[in-house]
Write a protein that holds these residues in place. Structure first.
Motif, PDB file in Angstrom:
ATOM      1  N   GLY A   1      36.897  -7.240  18.794  1.00  0.00           N
ATOM      2  CA  GLY A   1      35.937  -8.335  18.858  1.00  0.00           C
ATOM      3  C   GLY A   1      34.675  -8.104  18.060  1.00  0.00           C
ATOM      4  O   GLY A   1      33.570  -8.339  18.576  1.00  0.00           O
ATOM      5  N   LEU A   2      34.792  -7.670  16.832  1.00  0.00           N
ATOM      6  CA  LEU A   2      33.613  -7.423  16.008  1.00  0.00           C
ATOM      7  C   LEU A   2      33.036  -8.736  15.480  1.00  0.00           C
ATOM      8  O   LEU A   2      33.730  -9.747  15.355  1.00  0.00           O
ATOM      9  CB  LEU A   2      33.955  -6.521  14.826  1.00  0.00           C
ATOM     10  CG  LEU A   2      34.368  -5.081  15.141  1.00  0.00           C
ATOM     11  CD1 LEU A   2      34.702  -4.339  13.867  1.00  0.00           C
ATOM     12  CD2 LEU A   2      33.274  -4.348  15.900  1.00  0.00           C
ATOM     13  N   THR A   3      31.758  -8.693  15.153  1.00  0.00           N
ATOM     14  CA  THR A   3      31.074  -9.781  14.466  1.00  0.00           C
ATOM     15  C   THR A   3      30.599  -9.272  13.102  1.00  0.00           C
ATOM     16  O   THR A   3      30.770  -8.093  12.765  1.00  0.00           O
ATOM     17  CB  THR A   3      29.887 -10.291  15.290  1.00  0.00           C
ATOM     18  OG1 THR A   3      28.938  -9.230  15.462  1.00  0.00           O
ATOM     19  CG2 THR A   3      30.337 -10.779  16.664  1.00  0.00           C
ATOM     20  N   GLN A   4      30.030 -10.163  12.322  1.00  0.00           N
ATOM     21  CA  GLN A   4      29.542  -9.741  11.015  1.00  0.00           C
ATOM     22  C   GLN A   4      28.459  -8.674  11.152  1.00  0.00           C
ATOM     23  O   GLN A   4      28.403  -7.715  10.375  1.00  0.00           O
ATOM     24  CB  GLN A   4      28.995 -10.952  10.252  1.00  0.00           C
ATOM     25  CG  GLN A   4      28.511 -10.623   8.847  1.00  0.00           C
ATOM     26  CD  GLN A   4      28.010 -11.841   8.110  1.00  0.00           C
ATOM     27  OE1 GLN A   4      27.868 -12.919   8.698  1.00  0.00           O
ATOM     28  NE2 GLN A   4      27.732 -11.678   6.823  1.00  0.00           N
ATOM     29  N   ARG A   5      27.609  -8.812  12.170  1.00  0.00           N
ATOM     30  CA  ARG A   5      26.528  -7.842  12.361  1.00  0.00           C
ATOM     31  C   ARG A   5      27.070  -6.487  12.808  1.00  0.00           C
ATOM     32  O   ARG A   5      26.665  -5.448  12.292  1.00  0.00           O
ATOM     33  CB  ARG A   5      25.535  -8.392  13.387  1.00  0.00           C
ATOM     34  CG  ARG A   5      24.300  -7.533  13.589  1.00  0.00           C
ATOM     35  CD  ARG A   5      23.291  -8.256  14.436  1.00  0.00           C
ATOM     36  NE  ARG A   5      22.099  -7.448  14.653  1.00  0.00           N
ATOM     37  CZ  ARG A   5      21.026  -7.865  15.324  1.00  0.00           C
ATOM     38  NH1 ARG A   5      21.006  -9.102  15.838  1.00  0.00           N
ATOM     39  NH2 ARG A   5      19.979  -7.077  15.463  1.00  0.00           N
ATOM     40  N   THR A   6      27.988  -6.486  13.746  1.00  0.00           N
ATOM     41  CA  THR A   6      28.532  -5.211  14.222  1.00  0.00           C
ATOM     42  C   THR A   6      29.415  -4.557  13.163  1.00  0.00           C
ATOM     43  O   THR A   6      29.462  -3.332  13.054  1.00  0.00           O
ATOM     44  CB  THR A   6      29.329  -5.426  15.512  1.00  0.00           C
ATOM     45  OG1 THR A   6      30.309  -6.464  15.305  1.00  0.00           O
ATOM     46  CG2 THR A   6      28.409  -5.818  16.654  1.00  0.00           C
ATOM     47  N   LEU A   7      30.118  -5.368  12.367  1.00  0.00           N
ATOM     48  CA  LEU A   7      30.919  -4.788  11.290  1.00  0.00           C
ATOM     49  C   LEU A   7      30.023  -4.149  10.224  1.00  0.00           C
ATOM     50  O   LEU A   7      30.342  -3.087   9.677  1.00  0.00           O
ATOM     51  CB  LEU A   7      31.812  -5.851  10.665  1.00  0.00           C
ATOM     52  CG  LEU A   7      32.726  -5.367   9.536  1.00  0.00           C
ATOM     53  CD1 LEU A   7      33.655  -4.271  10.019  1.00  0.00           C
ATOM     54  CD2 LEU A   7      33.509  -6.525   8.928  1.00  0.00           C
ATOM     55  N   THR A   8      28.898  -4.782   9.926  1.00  0.00           N
ATOM     56  CA  THR A   8      27.957  -4.188   8.975  1.00  0.00           C
ATOM     57  C   THR A   8      27.395  -2.874   9.515  1.00  0.00           C
ATOM     58  O   THR A   8      27.275  -1.886   8.778  1.00  0.00           O
ATOM     59  CB  THR A   8      26.826  -5.172   8.678  1.00  0.00           C
ATOM     60  OG1 THR A   8      27.372  -6.407   8.202  1.00  0.00           O
ATOM     61  CG2 THR A   8      25.878  -4.609   7.635  1.00  0.00           C
ATOM     62  N   SER A   9      27.068  -2.851  10.803  1.00  0.00           N
ATOM     63  CA  SER A   9      26.594  -1.605  11.409  1.00  0.00           C
ATOM     64  C   SER A   9      27.676  -0.533  11.390  1.00  0.00           C
ATOM     65  O   SER A   9      27.397   0.647  11.111  1.00  0.00           O
ATOM     66  CB  SER A   9      26.142  -1.867  12.850  1.00  0.00           C
ATOM     67  OG  SER A   9      25.776  -0.668  13.497  1.00  0.00           O
ATOM     68  N   LEU A  10      28.900  -0.955  11.661  1.00  0.00           N
ATOM     69  CA  LEU A  10      30.007   0.008  11.638  1.00  0.00           C
ATOM     70  C   LEU A  10      30.248   0.531  10.225  1.00  0.00           C
ATOM     71  O   LEU A  10      30.534   1.720  10.038  1.00  0.00           O
ATOM     72  CB  LEU A  10      31.271  -0.653  12.174  1.00  0.00           C
ATOM     73  CG  LEU A  10      32.515   0.225  12.281  1.00  0.00           C
ATOM     74  CD1 LEU A  10      32.293   1.356  13.266  1.00  0.00           C
ATOM     75  CD2 LEU A  10      33.728  -0.606  12.683  1.00  0.00           C
ATOM     76  N   ARG A  11      30.108  -0.324   9.249  1.00  0.00           N
ATOM     77  CA  ARG A  11      30.301   0.112   7.865  1.00  0.00           C
ATOM     78  C   ARG A  11      29.247   1.145   7.472  1.00  0.00           C
ATOM     79  O   ARG A  11      29.540   2.149   6.809  1.00  0.00           O
ATOM     80  CB  ARG A  11      30.241  -1.093   6.946  1.00  0.00           C
ATOM     81  CG  ARG A  11      30.572  -0.780   5.495  1.00  0.00           C
ATOM     82  CD  ARG A  11      29.331  -0.646   4.663  1.00  0.00           C
ATOM     83  NE  ARG A  11      29.633  -0.311   3.279  1.00  0.00           N
ATOM     84  CZ  ARG A  11      28.742   0.091   2.398  1.00  0.00           C
ATOM     85  NH1 ARG A  11      27.488   0.256   2.782  1.00  0.00           N
ATOM     86  NH2 ARG A  11      29.089   0.372   1.160  1.00  0.00           N
ATOM     87  N   ASN A  12      28.003   0.937   7.869  1.00  0.00           N
ATOM     88  CA  ASN A  12      26.951   1.923   7.599  1.00  0.00           C
ATOM     89  C   ASN A  12      27.230   3.241   8.312  1.00  0.00           C
ATOM     90  O   ASN A  12      26.928   4.316   7.781  1.00  0.00           O
ATOM     91  CB  ASN A  12      25.592   1.368   8.017  1.00  0.00           C
ATOM     92  CG  ASN A  12      25.213   0.135   7.229  1.00  0.00           C
ATOM     93  OD1 ASN A  12      25.630  -0.041   6.084  1.00  0.00           O
ATOM     94  ND2 ASN A  12      24.419  -0.735   7.828  1.00  0.00           N
ATOM     95  N   THR A  13      27.817   3.160   9.495  1.00  0.00           N
ATOM     96  CA  THR A  13      28.172   4.377  10.217  1.00  0.00           C
ATOM     97  C   THR A  13      29.294   5.125   9.524  1.00  0.00           C
ATOM     98  O   THR A  13      29.264   6.353   9.409  1.00  0.00           O
ATOM     99  CB  THR A  13      28.571   4.034  11.657  1.00  0.00           C
ATOM    100  OG1 THR A  13      27.486   3.361  12.311  1.00  0.00           O
ATOM    101  CG2 THR A  13      28.934   5.286  12.438  1.00  0.00           C
ATOM    102  N   LEU A  14      30.297   4.392   9.048  1.00  0.00           N
ATOM    103  CA  LEU A  14      31.430   5.035   8.391  1.00  0.00           C
ATOM    104  C   LEU A  14      31.015   5.732   7.101  1.00  0.00           C
ATOM    105  O   LEU A  14      31.615   6.733   6.707  1.00  0.00           O
ATOM    106  CB  LEU A  14      32.516   4.007   8.096  1.00  0.00           C
ATOM    107  CG  LEU A  14      33.119   3.284   9.305  1.00  0.00           C
ATOM    108  CD1 LEU A  14      34.215   2.329   8.863  1.00  0.00           C
ATOM    109  CD2 LEU A  14      33.647   4.267  10.325  1.00  0.00           C
ATOM    110  N   SER A  15      30.004   5.209   6.436  1.00  0.00           N
ATOM    111  CA  SER A  15      29.547   5.857   5.204  1.00  0.00           C
ATOM    112  C   SER A  15      28.927   7.218   5.469  1.00  0.00           C
ATOM    113  O   SER A  15      28.826   8.036   4.547  1.00  0.00           O
ATOM    114  CB  SER A  15      28.529   4.957   4.498  1.00  0.00           C
ATOM    115  OG  SER A  15      27.372   4.764   5.308  1.00  0.00           O
ATOM    116  N   LEU A  16      28.510   7.486   6.711  1.00  0.00           N
ATOM    117  CA  LEU A  16      27.934   8.781   7.070  1.00  0.00           C
ATOM    118  C   LEU A  16      28.987   9.782   7.539  1.00  0.00           C
ATOM    119  O   LEU A  16      28.664  10.957   7.693  1.00  0.00           O
ATOM    120  CB  LEU A  16      26.882   8.598   8.174  1.00  0.00           C
ATOM    121  CG  LEU A  16      25.706   7.680   7.837  1.00  0.00           C
ATOM    122  CD1 LEU A  16      24.791   7.531   9.048  1.00  0.00           C
ATOM    123  CD2 LEU A  16      24.922   8.197   6.639  1.00  0.00           C
ATOM    124  N   CYS A  17      30.209   9.331   7.775  1.00  0.00           N
ATOM    125  CA  CYS A  17      31.296  10.227   8.188  1.00  0.00           C
ATOM    126  C   CYS A  17      31.962  10.779   6.931  1.00  0.00           C
ATOM    127  O   CYS A  17      32.742  10.088   6.262  1.00  0.00           O
ATOM    128  CB  CYS A  17      32.309   9.477   9.057  1.00  0.00           C
ATOM    129  SG  CYS A  17      31.599   8.748  10.554  1.00  0.00           S
TER     130      CYS A  17
END
Length: 535
Positions: free
Chosen positions: A160-176
């Protein structure tokens, strides 16, 4: 006296126990103080142990129901077997069958992790299945996931992601730093912003976006993320877009993204309502195709930049030439002239200016001895002169060898510059295939096509027999142009479409692919290959 001696050690022991209790109370007090000092999620220091960090972070963001962290078996299991394993483990703990209240405990939100070894800090895979990841959970992931140094795979199913949560998740994945595989499935987003996961700076190698209701607009964004005349994704190896709503127009956008992408190896477009127009567009990209106006402008710009980079090197080639060294003939001539001059000096009589020095030597050392000394001195001088003239020959040779010793650094510099130039050319070819060999015909510029894609799945679509000759011609062109780089298609899945499996074009395609596909020689073709997970 005996009683006093007996009481003394008891008192010491009691004091020792009281001391440990005081120490433990002090340590617990410090722990309480430390926990009370952490008032926000930004102040919390993650330890890398997800089982310990996850509930603490959830509590700091104000979550009431905290999903538990459970270990997942290392072997691949299906949801049914996973549920049976959980039921069996629960029955073993309770000593019998599960109570009615806990019968559906497996459906409750939980965070499944898979470890690399026995260390709880070695989490290599995280799975979230069937519960919504809101903004609070996105904040928890932003703090916990980057601290997992071994995290390689993240599976998200119906979150159940939204555009805002997906953007936050994408920023998180770039740090992994170790994360290379992401499966985001069963999570439709109205804005269809999945393309941010495969941006130009993305490090993901495998991405699955199955069953996300991606339509023409989402496919257009994904195609632009794959490549444009000015940019291209350089890390993604496999992309699974099965069970969406891409259609013919969306397939054309994906084909547009494959024109200048030379990284993607596997692409699945199974069950996407694709017909003959979309399939023909994909087949056209696999063979030689003409550049568009925008691509031609970019090709000219790259070629002019490449010529400009090479022209200063040609101008500076004279300055980069090695210094001239004397030849052996010139050295021998110099040696002969030195010998003749030394002999002339020996034959010439001593000058008048040398007489006072000889008389001074005679008065100082005696007449007889002085004369002998002068004679021996002359003989020694001539010998030294001869030796000096003789030693000049090896000096000349030494100069020649010295020149040889000085010459190797020049080729070394040339090799270094050549290797650096090759690296630049390789990076340019890897970035944009427009620098590859082109053909000029009919007033257009043609490039060989995409020979990097090795697996294409179009099963379960609406293809008819009319689009199959386009694939045959593309396969034939890939077989002829083997020197352009890449292996070409090794696997083409066209099952479950609107044509007879006994038609002649399909049989020819099967024959060609049976020769090219290395898997068909040992392993039979699977019936449901369109549902295969990315590599």
């Amino acid at each position: 006296m005996g009683k006093k001696l007996e009481k003394a050690p008891k008192e010491k022991i009691d004091r020792g126990h009281s001391g440990t209790e005081d120490d433990s109370s002090k340590s617990t007090g410090l722990n309480i103080l430390d926990k009370s000092a952490v008032q926000s999620i930004e102040d919390y220091q993650c330890t890398g142990n997800l089982e310990a960090d996850f509930p603490e972070l959830c509590a700091l963001v104000g979550m009431r129901e905290i999903p538990p962290v459970t270990l997942r078996p290392r072997t691949g299991v299906t949801p049914t077997t996973d549920r049976s394993i959980l039921d069996n483990s629960q029955s073993q703990l309770d000593g019998g069958g599960p109570p009615p209240a806990d019968r559906f405990s497996c459906l409750k939100p939980r965070l499944q992790v898979e470890l690399e070894g026995d260390d709880p800090r070695s989490v290599r895979e995280v799975r979230v299945r069937g519960w919504k990841v809101g903004e609070q959970m996105a904040r928890v992931f932003s703090r916990s996931l980057p601290n997992l140094s071994n995290l390689q795979s993240l599976h998200l199913w119906r979150v159940g992601l939204t555009q805002r949560t997906l953007t936050s998740l994408r920023n998180t994945l770039s740090l992994c730093l170790s994360l290379r595989t992401v499966l985001l499935e069963g999570t439709p987003i109205p804005e269809q912003c999945y393309h941010i996961l495969i941006a130009e700076d993305s490090m993901l190698a495998h991405l699955s976006l199955r069953n996300n209701q991606i339509d023409e607009e989402g496919a257009r964004l994904v195609g632009q993320a794959l490549s444009t005349p000015r940019s291209a994704n350089k890390s993604l190896l496999s992309l699974n877009l099965a069970f969406n709503r891409i259609g013919d127009a969306g397939a054309q956008h994906i084909a547009q993204g494959l024109r200048l992408n030379r990284t993607l190896l596997c692409l699945s477009l199974a069950h996407n309502h694709i017909g003959d127009p979309g399939a023909s567009g994909l087949a056209q990209v696999l063979g030689p195709f003409a550049l568009t106006h925008e691509e031609t402008v970019e090709w000219r710009r790259l070629m002019s930049a490449q010529e400009a980079n090479q022209s200063p090197r040609r101008a500076d080639s004279k300055a980069d030439r090695p210094l001239s060294y004397p030849s052996s003939t010139s050295l021998e001539r110099g040696v002969k002239t030195s010998k003749s001059t030394s002999k002339r000096k020996d034959k010439d009589p001593p000058k008048k200016e040398d007489k006072p020095s000889a008389l001074a030597n005679q008065t100082a050392g005696g007449v007889a001895t002085g004369g002998q000394g002068g004679a021996t001195g002359k003989k020694e001088d001539t010998k030294v002169a001869k030796k000096g003239s003789d030693t000049k020959v090896p000096r000349g040779r030494g100069a020649k060898s010295g020149g040889k010793e000085k010459r190797p650094p020049v080729p070394e510099q040339e090799d270094k510059s050549g290797s650096a130039q090759n690296k630049v050319v390789e990076t340019q070819e890897a970035v944009c295939p427009l620098l590859d060999t082109v053909e000029h015909r009919e007033g257009c510029v043609f490039i060989p096509g995409n020979h990097t894609l090795t697996s294409l799945t179009l099963s379960g679509n609406r293809l008819t027999e009319s689009c199959l000759p386009a694939f045959l011609s593309a396969l034939a062109s890939q077989g002829e142009a083997g020197s352009t780089g890449g292996t070409g298609l090794l696997r083409l899945s066209l099952a479950r479409n609107h044509f007879s499996p006994d038609c002649e074009p399909f049989l020819k395609i099967q024959e060609v692919m049976s020769i090219r596909d290395p898997l068909n020689k040992s392993v039979p073709q699977l019936p449901e290959e369109e549902q295969a997970q990315p590599v």
